[in-house]
Scaffold this active site. Structure first.
Site, short mmCIF file in Angstrom:
data_model
loop_
_atom_site.label_atom_id
_atom_site.label_comp_id
_atom_site.label_asym_id
_atom_site.label_seq_id
_atom_site.Cartn_x
_atom_site.Cartn_y
_atom_site.Cartn_z
N SER A 13 64.48 23.29 -5.12
CA SER A 13 64.79 21.93 -5.33
C SER A 13 65.60 21.15 -4.25
O SER A 13 66.42 21.92 -3.78
CB SER A 13 65.43 21.56 -6.73
OG SER A 13 66.46 22.44 -6.94
N THR B 262 56.60 23.47 -9.03
CA THR B 262 56.74 23.38 -7.60
C THR B 262 58.07 23.26 -7.10
O THR B 262 58.53 23.69 -5.94
CB THR B 262 55.78 22.40 -7.09
OG1 THR B 262 55.88 20.96 -7.29
CG2 THR B 262 54.33 22.65 -7.00
N CYS B 263 58.83 22.54 -7.90
CA CYS B 263 60.37 22.47 -7.50
C CYS B 263 61.09 23.48 -7.63
O CYS B 263 62.16 23.54 -6.97
CB CYS B 263 60.78 21.08 -8.26
SG CYS B 263 60.18 19.63 -7.98
N PHE B 264 60.75 24.54 -8.38
CA PHE B 264 61.38 25.79 -8.55
C PHE B 264 60.63 26.67 -8.11
O PHE B 264 61.09 28.09 -8.64
CB PHE B 264 61.70 25.70 -10.09
CG PHE B 264 62.45 24.42 -10.51
CD1 PHE B 264 63.65 24.21 -10.44
CD2 PHE B 264 61.64 23.60 -11.48
CE1 PHE B 264 64.30 23.06 -10.63
CE2 PHE B 264 62.23 22.72 -12.14
CZ PHE B 264 63.41 22.32 -11.67
#
EC number: 2.3.2.26
Length: 757
Positions: free
Chosen positions: A698, A724-726
């Site tokens: 992130s 996708t952020c993690f």
């Protein structure tokens, strides 16, 4: 809020405390940043002040000063609080504090800015506290002289820490932490608080610490016997001036180079201190692994630096301070641009081509291979670049982009080109129209991946493959078929700069000469080998053989443009100048330059302009073309062993069926499908320079976030989901390998879009 308290006479002195900023505060809410403010209390006197509140940041900048009356036994407590939480309950919103005892106050005053570590109120507190606060103490009986202009850009790099742990292998610090009881102004012990106490050592202790840290300076330090008595300060070194800002802050100016610094040049720089605000100092400081002999600006002769680069001009402020104007980018700076050549020279000394000294003792395991040292130095240079770019990012606001997947190229072009460069440097927030995903980095990575797929596609005519069988991109000399092609190349340059600035990667491979051109380096014959091997082989043959009885060429070459054969003269009247044994080297040199710059001068300048709007050219000086390729594009090869060893498991173990089946499926994938899987989970097909251990999660996270396999309790008819952020993939407990393989393949190949759970 301010409470001046009572002004005390007699033994009290007037001190101006400047609270400049805080850095790296603890983030205690996942989705929100704090609103920090600082509170200053002179214990026992009733004096209390509070700074303004800065919204939504972990690095607040206040630059506010307060006049305090401090007695001989008084101490100053500076605490940082989150304004969002202070009204909830007693002690809520605390972000850290530091307490200066009377002895420390007398030692720290009039020494410029110091960076102090924040600590907890009580050792038993469970809340995490981290970060530093930058303050200065100045007595108000001084009269400042000189100009009022000061360059504040280097303040956060000034590592003038007041205390520092001296662990194994670390140098001693000039200032040391000494345990002391928590006492109020009357000397009685007070309970309830456990702020970090700062106690300064004596002058003899500081001299001894300096000798231990650097034996070479023994002869240059004053002993207690020959030290001047009283408070008389030694003369400044030649070329330095002491000046004062409007707010009473003392700084030092080197008149020959125009470089200013908060560090007093008469005081030996403590370990970890970066003198001044010059980027060259910062590069040299980090590349040498925090070994710290301060750089002497007196050794810099302005005549030896040579003329200013093209497009630069020297001017001076009303107060007489020299600054430099870059007419190319329409920017100004106090740092002499010629000093970056010194920085580049320091970085070139790190190249692996130089022989490495062998250690005098130790095992073979301690010896460092050239490749390992080269990789380490590249990582260090990359850290410096990231640090320099982070200083240019505005603290407030976002760069918001909303596009549709169907028209991603045109919509991105319209939105990016209407923004100012400083707006593009704000925190990137991308949204796909009709999707509810929150962008913490993953959406932006997918946007860049999809945009590059369109933007770099030779179908649009902006780029072409170098040859029919080598799929490396180069600028298309016939791109002028699109009347707006220069504006599109400007857009491409901005996208490349945007990706580098925000720590993302471009999904596309350019030729090596393209990166050399971005760095402003000359192109050589050897660069042609990877782009056009046949032409390279022919030109090498010309250089190595006698061409007199063989070739009948002139300085005129032919090329194909839209089906027509055109001629180009490599030099004036070249069609009438034959190539001979005497001038064949000139012919090859001109041919190579023409091959790479044929009809693309305007396109390349437009692209370079867009790139340098976000990434200043001088920050690229320490890198070569291969390193720049890694910075822009990352690693395109996926190391499966590295992937496995840097994967985090959640609610499962390595021996779980799901984990074994997942890696079994990945091993059966080809390179393209592995890249698609990586893009499905992380948003990008590229891997950072350091490998999978450095995958970014992130936006704004303190460190990397590993690839994560998460076993979830869900219906096995569902497909795997990616965050996708993690960098996390959620996999239901499938009953068999075949079902996992089928579901995983379907998710990777057939799905797209974001949603919010």
């Amino acid at each position: 809020m301010s409470n001046p308290g009572t002004r005390r006479n007699g033994s009290s002195i007037k001190i101006r405390l400047t609270v400049l900023c805080a850095k790296n505060l603890a983030k205690k809410d996942f989705f929100r940043l704090p609103d920090p403010f600082a509170k200053i209390v002179v214990d026992g006197s009733g004096q209390c002040h509070s700074t303004d509140t800065v919204k939504n940041t972990l690095d607040p900048k206040w630059n506010q000063h307060y006049d305090l009356y401090v007695g001989k036994t008084d101490s100053i407590t500076i605490s940082v609080w989150n304004h969002k939480k202070i009204h909830k309950k007693q002690g809520a919103g605390f972000l850290g504090c530091v307490r200066l005892l009377s002895n420390a106050i007398s030692r720290l005053k009039d020494t410029g800015y110091q960076r102090l570590d924040l600590c907890k109120l009580n050792p038993s507190d469970t809340d995490a506290v981290r970060g530093q606060i930058v303050v200065s103490l100045q007595t108000r009986d001084r009269i400042g002289t000189g100009g009022s202009v000061v360059d504040c850009r280097g303040l956060l790099e000034n590592e003038g820490t007041v205390y520092e742990d001296s662990g194994p292998g670390r140098p001693l610090s000039c200032f040391m932490e000494e345990p002391a009881p928590y006492t109020d102004s009357t000397g009685a012990a007070a309970g309830g608080g456990n702020c970090r106490f700062v106690e300064s050592p004596s002058q003899d202790q500081r001299l001894q610490a300096q000798r231990l840290r650097n034996p070479d300076v023994r002869g240059s330090l004053q002993t207690p016997q020959n030290r001047p008595h009283g408070h008389q300060s030694p003369e400044l070194p030649e070329g330095y001036e002491q000046r004062t800002t409007v707010q009473g802050q003392v700084y030092f100016l080197h008149t020959q180079t125009g470089v200013s610094t908060w560090h007093d040049p008469r005081i030996p720089s403590p370990s970890g201190t970066i003198p001044g605000g010059d980027a060259a100092f910062l590069y040299e400081f980090l590349l040498q692994g925090h070994t710290s002999e301060p750089r002497d600006l007196n050794s810099v002769n302005c005549d030896e630096l040579g003329p200013l680069p093209p497009g630069w001009e020297v001017r001076s402020t009303v107060s007489g301070r020299i600054y430099f104007v870059d007419h190319n980018n329409r920017t100004t700076q106090f740092t002499d641009p010629r000093l970056h050549h010194i920085m580049n020279h320091q970085c070139q000394l790190k190249e692996p081509s130089q022989p490495l000294p062998l250690p005098s003792e130790g095992s073979l395991e301690d010896e460092e291979l050239p490749a390992q040292r080269y990789e380490r130095d590249l990582v260090q240079k990359l850290k410096v670049l990231r640090h320099e770019l982070s200083l240019q990012q505005p603290q407030a606001g976002h760069c918001r982009i909303e596009v549709s997947r169907e028209e991603i190229f045109e919509e991105s072009y319209r939105q990016i080109m209407k923004m100012r460069p400083k707006d593009l440097k704000k925190r990137l927030m991308v949204k796909f129209r009709g999707e509810e995903g929150l962008d913490y980095g993953g959406v932006a990575r997918e946007w860049l991946y999809l945009l590059c797929h369109e933007m770099l596609n030779p179908y649009y005519g902006l780029f072409q493959y170098s040859t029919d069988n080598i799929y490396m991109l180069q600028i298309n000399p016939d791109s002028s078929i699109n009347p707006d092609h220069l504006s599109y190349f400007h857009f491409v340059g901005r996208i490349m700069g945007l990706a580098v600035f925000h720590g993302h990667y471009i999904n596309g491979g350019f030729t090596v000469p393209f990166y050399k051109q971005l760095l402003g380096k000359p192109i050589q014959l050897s660069d042609l080998e990877s782009v056009d091997p046949e032409l390279h082989k022919s030109l090498v043959w010309i250089l190595e053989n006698d061409i007199t009885p063989v070739l009948d060429h002139t300085f005129c070459v032919e090329h194909n443009a839209f089906g027509r054969i055109l001629q180009h003269e490599l030099k004036p009247n070249g069609r009438n100048v034959p190539v001979t044994e005497e001038n064949k080297k000139e012919y090859v040199r001109l041919y190579v330059n023409w091959r790479f710059m044929r009809g693309i001068e305007a396109q390349f300048l437009a692209l370079q302009k867009g790139f340098n709007e976000l990434i200043p050219q001088h920050l690229l000086k320490p890198f070569d073309q291969k390193e720049l390729e890694l910075i822009i594009g990352g690693l395109d090869k996926i190391d499966l062993n590295d992937w496995k060893s840097n994967t985090r498991l959640k609610h499962c173990v390595a021996d779980s069926n799901i984990v074994r089946w997942f890696w079994q499926a990945v091993e059966t994938f080809d390179e393209e499908r592995r890249a698609r899987l990586l893009q499905f989970v992380t948003g990008s097909t590229r891997v950072p320079l350091q490998g999978f251990k450095a995958l970014q999660g992130s936006t704004g996270a303190a460190g990397p976030r590993l690839f994560t396999i998460h076993l979830i309790d869900a219906n096995t008819d569902n497909l795997p989901k990616a965050h996708t952020c993690f960098n996390r993939i959620d996999i239901p407990p499938y009953e068999s390998y075949e079902k996992l393989y089928e579901k995983l393949l379907t998710a990777v190949e057939e799905t797209c879009g974001f949603a919010v759970e």
